[in-house]
Design a protein around this motif. Structure first.
Motif, PDB file in Angstrom:
ATOM      1  N   ARG A  94       0.830  -1.209   0.000  1.00 35.64           N
ATOM      2  CA  ARG A  94       0.000   0.000   0.000  1.00 35.64           C
ATOM      3  C   ARG A  94       0.864   1.259   0.000  1.00 35.64           C
ATOM      4  O   ARG A  94       0.564   2.243  -0.695  1.00 35.64           O
ATOM      5  CB  ARG A  94      -0.942   0.014   1.211  1.00 35.64           C
ATOM      6  N   LEU A  95       1.928   1.228   0.772  1.00 40.84           N
ATOM      7  CA  LEU A  95       2.827   2.381   0.791  1.00 40.84           C
ATOM      8  C   LEU A  95       3.508   2.560  -0.558  1.00 40.84           C
ATOM      9  O   LEU A  95       3.651   3.686  -1.054  1.00 40.84           O
ATOM     10  CB  LEU A  95       3.884   2.219   1.894  1.00 40.84           C
ATOM     11  N   ASN A  96       3.937   1.461  -1.152  1.00 41.56           N
ATOM     12  CA  ASN A  96       4.602   1.531  -2.452  1.00 41.56           C
ATOM     13  C   ASN A  96       3.694   2.074  -3.546  1.00 41.56           C
ATOM     14  O   ASN A  96       4.172   2.586  -4.561  1.00 41.56           O
ATOM     15  CB  ASN A  96       5.119   0.144  -2.868  1.00 41.56           C
ATOM     16  N   ALA A  97       2.391   1.969  -3.336  1.00 40.77           N
ATOM     17  CA  ALA A  97       1.433   2.459  -4.333  1.00 40.77           C
ATOM     18  C   ALA A  97       1.190   3.960  -4.223  1.00 40.77           C
ATOM     19  O   ALA A  97       0.567   4.548  -5.110  1.00 40.77           O
ATOM     20  CB  ALA A  97       0.108   1.714  -4.199  1.00 40.77           C
ATOM     21  N   ARG A  98       1.682   4.581  -3.161  1.00 37.12           N
ATOM     22  CA  ARG A  98       1.473   6.008  -2.989  1.00 37.12           C
ATOM     23  C   ARG A  98       2.420   6.782  -3.907  1.00 37.12           C
ATOM     24  O   ARG A  98       3.651   6.597  -3.838  1.00 37.12           O
ATOM     25  CB  ARG A  98       1.695   6.424  -1.529  1.00 37.12           C
ATOM     26  N   PRO A  99       1.906   7.663  -4.745  1.00 36.51           N
ATOM     27  CA  PRO A  99       2.770   8.422  -5.661  1.00 36.51           C
ATOM     28  C   PRO A  99       3.885   9.186  -4.952  1.00 36.51           C
ATOM     29  O   PRO A  99       5.020   9.237  -5.446  1.00 36.51           O
ATOM     30  CB  PRO A  99       1.794   9.361  -6.370  1.00 36.51           C
ATOM     31  N   ALA A 100       3.574   9.782  -3.803  1.00 38.94           N
ATOM     32  CA  ALA A 100       4.588  10.552  -3.079  1.00 38.94           C
ATOM     33  C   ALA A 100       5.715   9.649  -2.589  1.00 38.94           C
ATOM     34  O   ALA A 100       6.893  10.044  -2.602  1.00 38.94           O
ATOM     35  CB  ALA A 100       3.954  11.285  -1.898  1.00 38.94           C
ATOM     36  N   TYR A 101       5.365   8.444  -2.162  1.00 42.90           N
ATOM     37  CA  TYR A 101       6.387   7.506  -1.700  1.00 42.90           C
ATOM     38  C   TYR A 101       7.283   7.093  -2.861  1.00 42.90           C
ATOM     39  O   TYR A 101       8.521   7.084  -2.738  1.00 42.90           O
ATOM     40  CB  TYR A 101       5.732   6.280  -1.064  1.00 42.90           C
ATOM     41  N   ARG A 102       6.669   6.768  -3.992  1.00 40.49           N
ATOM     42  CA  ARG A 102       7.460   6.343  -5.148  1.00 40.49           C
ATOM     43  C   ARG A 102       8.411   7.455  -5.593  1.00 40.49           C
ATOM     44  O   ARG A 102       9.585   7.200  -5.883  1.00 40.49           O
ATOM     45  CB  ARG A 102       6.540   5.938  -6.297  1.00 40.49           C
ATOM     46  N   LYS A 103       7.912   8.679  -5.626  1.00 42.13           N
ATOM     47  CA  LYS A 103       8.765   9.791  -6.045  1.00 42.13           C
ATOM     48  C   LYS A 103       9.911  10.005  -5.066  1.00 42.13           C
ATOM     49  O   LYS A 103      11.067  10.213  -5.469  1.00 42.13           O
ATOM     50  CB  LYS A 103       7.938  11.070  -6.181  1.00 42.13           C
ATOM     51  N   ALA A 104       9.605   9.946  -3.762  1.00 46.53           N
ATOM     52  CA  ALA A 104      10.638  10.151  -2.751  1.00 46.53           C
ATOM     53  C   ALA A 104      11.721   9.090  -2.837  1.00 46.53           C
ATOM     54  O   ALA A 104      12.917   9.386  -2.693  1.00 46.53           O
ATOM     55  CB  ALA A 104      10.021  10.168  -1.358  1.00 46.53           C
ATOM     56  N   MET A 105      11.325   7.855  -3.078  1.00 44.36           N
ATOM     57  CA  MET A 105      12.325   6.792  -3.176  1.00 44.36           C
ATOM     58  C   MET A 105      13.173   6.937  -4.438  1.00 44.36           C
ATOM     59  O   MET A 105      14.365   6.626  -4.437  1.00 44.36           O
ATOM     60  CB  MET A 105      11.641   5.420  -3.143  1.00 44.36           C
ATOM     61  N   GLU A 106      12.581   7.436  -5.501  1.00 41.10           N
ATOM     62  CA  GLU A 106      13.363   7.708  -6.713  1.00 41.10           C
ATOM     63  C   GLU A 106      14.388   8.809  -6.468  1.00 41.10           C
ATOM     64  O   GLU A 106      15.499   8.759  -6.992  1.00 41.10           O
ATOM     65  CB  GLU A 106      12.425   8.121  -7.860  1.00 41.10           C
ATOM     66  N   ILE A 107      14.000   9.793  -5.672  1.00 38.60           N
ATOM     67  CA  ILE A 107      14.870  10.939  -5.405  1.00 38.60           C
ATOM     68  C   ILE A 107      15.909  10.638  -4.339  1.00 38.60           C
ATOM     69  O   ILE A 107      17.076  11.027  -4.468  1.00 38.60           O
ATOM     70  CB  ILE A 107      14.021  12.155  -4.964  1.00 38.60           C
ATOM     71  N   ALA A 108      15.494   9.956  -3.270  1.00 37.89           N
ATOM     72  CA  ALA A 108      16.351   9.858  -2.093  1.00 37.89           C
ATOM     73  C   ALA A 108      16.366   8.487  -1.432  1.00 37.89           C
ATOM     74  O   ALA A 108      16.947   8.334  -0.358  1.00 37.89           O
ATOM     75  CB  ALA A 108      15.910  10.900  -1.065  1.00 37.89           C
ATOM     76  N   GLY A 109      15.727   7.487  -2.026  1.00 38.89           N
ATOM     77  CA  GLY A 109      15.673   6.167  -1.415  1.00 38.89           C
ATOM     78  C   GLY A 109      17.007   5.437  -1.457  1.00 38.89           C
ATOM     79  O   GLY A 109      17.993   5.948  -2.001  1.00 38.89           O
ATOM     80  N   PRO A 110      17.046   4.228  -0.906  1.00 39.48           N
ATOM     81  CA  PRO A 110      18.307   3.476  -0.843  1.00 39.48           C
ATOM     82  C   PRO A 110      18.975   3.260  -2.195  1.00 39.48           C
ATOM     83  O   PRO A 110      20.205   3.188  -2.279  1.00 39.48           O
ATOM     84  CB  PRO A 110      17.882   2.143  -0.220  1.00 39.48           C
ATOM     85  N   GLY A 111      18.178   3.163  -3.255  1.00 46.55           N
ATOM     86  CA  GLY A 111      18.759   2.942  -4.578  1.00 46.55           C
ATOM     87  C   GLY A 111      18.930   4.195  -5.402  1.00 46.55           C
ATOM     88  O   GLY A 111      19.390   4.147  -6.541  1.00 46.55           O
ATOM     89  N   ALA A 112      18.617   5.368  -4.818  1.00 47.04           N
ATOM     90  CA  ALA A 112      18.681   6.625  -5.569  1.00 47.04           C
ATOM     91  C   ALA A 112      20.113   7.084  -5.753  1.00 47.04           C
ATOM     92  O   ALA A 112      20.989   6.816  -4.938  1.00 47.04           O
ATOM     93  CB  ALA A 112      17.867   7.702  -4.858  1.00 47.04           C
ATOM     94  N   LYS A 113      20.326   7.803  -6.848  1.00 46.10           N
ATOM     95  CA  LYS A 113      21.624   8.385  -7.127  1.00 46.10           C
ATOM     96  C   LYS A 113      21.524   9.899  -7.022  1.00 46.10           C
ATOM     97  O   LYS A 113      20.537  10.486  -7.460  1.00 46.10           O
ATOM     98  CB  LYS A 113      22.098   8.002  -8.535  1.00 46.10           C
ATOM     99  N   PRO A 114      22.543  10.550  -6.449  1.00 48.65           N
ATOM    100  CA  PRO A 114      22.500  12.008  -6.358  1.00 48.65           C
ATOM    101  C   PRO A 114      22.534  12.646  -7.729  1.00 48.65           C
ATOM    102  O   PRO A 114      23.122  12.077  -8.664  1.00 48.65           O
ATOM    103  CB  PRO A 114      23.760  12.349  -5.557  1.00 48.65           C
ATOM    104  N   PRO A 115      21.919  13.792  -7.884  1.00 49.74           N
ATOM    105  CA  PRO A 115      21.946  14.462  -9.189  1.00 49.74           C
ATOM    106  C   PRO A 115      23.355  14.918  -9.563  1.00 49.74           C
ATOM    107  O   PRO A 115      24.177  15.200  -8.706  1.00 49.74           O
ATOM    108  CB  PRO A 115      21.020  15.660  -8.968  1.00 49.74           C
ATOM    109  N   GLY A 116      23.583  14.994 -10.866  1.00 47.69           N
ATOM    110  CA  GLY A 116      24.865  15.493 -11.358  1.00 47.69           C
ATOM    111  C   GLY A 116      25.933  14.435 -11.425  1.00 47.69           C
ATOM    112  O   GLY A 116      25.717  13.268 -11.200  1.00 47.69           O
TER     113      GLY A 116
END
Length: 210
Positions: free
Chosen positions: A188-210
């Motif tokens: 249910r949490l994974n289905a939340r758009p805000a959660y998905r976006k946050a994990m893309e930006i800053a989650g364990p598998g996210a990469k810093p910009p640049g």
């Protein structure tokens, strides 16, 4: 604008998630772990406690996730995702708001013992494992009767507790494979758009910009 100082692969991603849920603007500043996996000096210098997450709001610098999420929701979110003392589920909200701290304490205590099997160490290892297991099964029982931890609505308690079930297993924490209601909750949490976006930006598998 709120500045979120984000330590890669850490619990500070929950603050990004909350800001996305609230639809508030923020600036994200990445801090990279050193080769020894510890936080860099520039992050530690932001606050005397030298911990993450850290946010800056004008001349205020705040740490401690539970403090930050309540501050943001009340100051800028009109109280969204919080539960007031006059609501019937207030005690549930308080408990699950702090559940993650309990689990993290057990996690680090177990790592300090390192699975030692002699004398008092073996006893403490047994006690810690038992307390951890009971805590996780209590969460599973709770989620059998409620879609979210504090009740029928998503709250800051979910923002605080989710790390326990989603990211902590990546670092050696207890898996949730045997907890069907927790697994459904994570979905249910994974289905939340805000959660998905946050994990893309800053989650364990996210990469810093640049």
């Amino acid at each position: 604008m709120i500045v979120i100082h984000h330590l890669g692969v850490s619990q500070s991603d929950r603050i990004v998630w909350l800001m996305e849920e609230l639809g508030l603007p923020y600036e994200l500043k990445w801090h990279h772990r050193m080769p020894n996996r510890l936080a860099p000096p520039e992050l530690l210098a932001l606050h005397p406690t030298a911990t993450a997450p850290v946010i800056q709001d004008g001349d205020k610098t705040l740490t401690e996730s539970a403090v930050i999420v309540e501050y943001l929701c009340h100051r800028y979110g009109g109280g969204r995702f919080t539960v007031s003392p006059d609501q019937p589920n207030y005690t549930d909200y308080l408990y699950w708001m702090h559940f993650n701290n309990n689990i993290m304490g057990l996690f680090f205590a177990k790592r300090a013992l390192g699975g030692r099997t002699e004398g008092d160490s073996a006893l403490w290892d047994t006690l810690l494992n038992r307390r951890e297991d009971r805590s996780y099964h209590f969460a599973d029982q709770r989620l059998a009767n409620s879609p979210y931890l504090a009740g029928p609505e998503f709250t800051c308690a979910d923002v605080m507790a989710a790390f326990t079930f989603t990211s902590l297993p990546l670092f050696g924490g207890r898996a949730v494979d045997d907890l069907p209601n927790v697994r459904a909750y994570v979905e249910r949490l994974n289905a939340r758009p805000a959660y998905r976006k946050a994990m893309e930006i800053a989650g364990p598998g996210a990469k810093p910009p640049g």
